[in-house]
Design a protein around this motif. Structure first.
Motif, short mmCIF file in Angstrom:
data_model
loop_
_atom_site.label_atom_id
_atom_site.label_comp_id
_atom_site.label_asym_id
_atom_site.label_seq_id
_atom_site.Cartn_x
_atom_site.Cartn_y
_atom_site.Cartn_z
N UNK A 68 2.83 100.25 19.38
CA UNK A 68 2.92 99.01 17.90
C UNK A 68 2.72 98.93 16.43
N UNK A 69 1.51 100.15 15.96
CA UNK A 69 1.31 100.19 15.25
C UNK A 69 2.56 101.31 14.18
N UNK A 70 2.92 101.91 14.66
CA UNK A 70 3.85 103.00 14.09
C UNK A 70 4.65 102.53 13.75
N UNK A 71 5.80 101.07 13.95
CA UNK A 71 6.16 100.56 12.93
C UNK A 71 6.41 98.92 12.70
N UNK A 121 -5.00 102.41 31.20
CA UNK A 121 -5.18 103.30 30.28
C UNK A 121 -3.68 103.04 29.24
N UNK A 122 -2.72 103.11 30.39
CA UNK A 122 -1.13 102.81 30.15
C UNK A 122 -0.93 101.92 28.87
N UNK A 123 -1.88 100.74 29.85
CA UNK A 123 -1.13 99.07 28.94
C UNK A 123 -2.06 99.36 27.37
N UNK A 124 -2.84 100.10 27.46
CA UNK A 124 -3.56 100.53 26.20
C UNK A 124 -2.59 101.65 25.09
N UNK A 125 -2.19 102.41 25.67
CA UNK A 125 -1.00 103.18 25.15
C UNK A 125 -0.25 102.61 24.59
N UNK A 126 0.19 101.61 25.29
CA UNK A 126 1.66 100.47 24.61
C UNK A 126 1.21 100.17 23.62
N UNK A 127 -0.19 99.02 23.81
CA UNK A 127 -0.45 98.68 22.52
C UNK A 127 -0.69 99.06 21.98
#
Length: 104
Positions: free
Chosen positions: A57-60, A48-54
């Motif tokens: 990456x879509x922020x900027x 779940x944390x790894x999905x948050x990190x992925x």
């Protein structure tokens, strides 16, 4: 003229394929970074944390958003890992991610 159109279409297809591969490699690298950081923080649900990190990456464009998230989370957890350490880990994980994507 048809052969020129065929070549143009082949180049377009290769470019699209290369961009898709690049996206998948970066997403895999970010997932691996998330799993690494989750382990350091002792998170029960590392996936779940790894999905948050992925998703971060879509922020900027670029890696700054991912580095900021992971370094901030590690700092909040008192792990003493700097943004430079996270950036180095990203660089270390890139060839690993490439190999995993290439392997299928």
């Amino acid at each position: 003229m048809s052969s020129f159109s065929d070549r143009e279409k082949a180049f377009e297809n290769k470019y699209a394929h290369d961009q898709d591969t690049k996206f998948r490699v970066i997403a895999r690298r970010n997932k691996l970074l998330g799993l690494w950081a989750a382990e350091l923080m002792g998170k029960a649900d590392a996936e779940a944390y790894a999905k948050e990190v992925v998703a971060s990456d879509f922020e900027e464009a670029g890696d700054a958003d991912v580095i900021r998230k992971v370094a901030g989370d590690l700092e909040a957890a008192g792990k003493g890992v700097s943004a430079a350490d996270v950036e180095a880990k990203l660089a270390e994980l890139l060839p690993v991610a490439m190999a995993q994507i290439d392997a299928g």
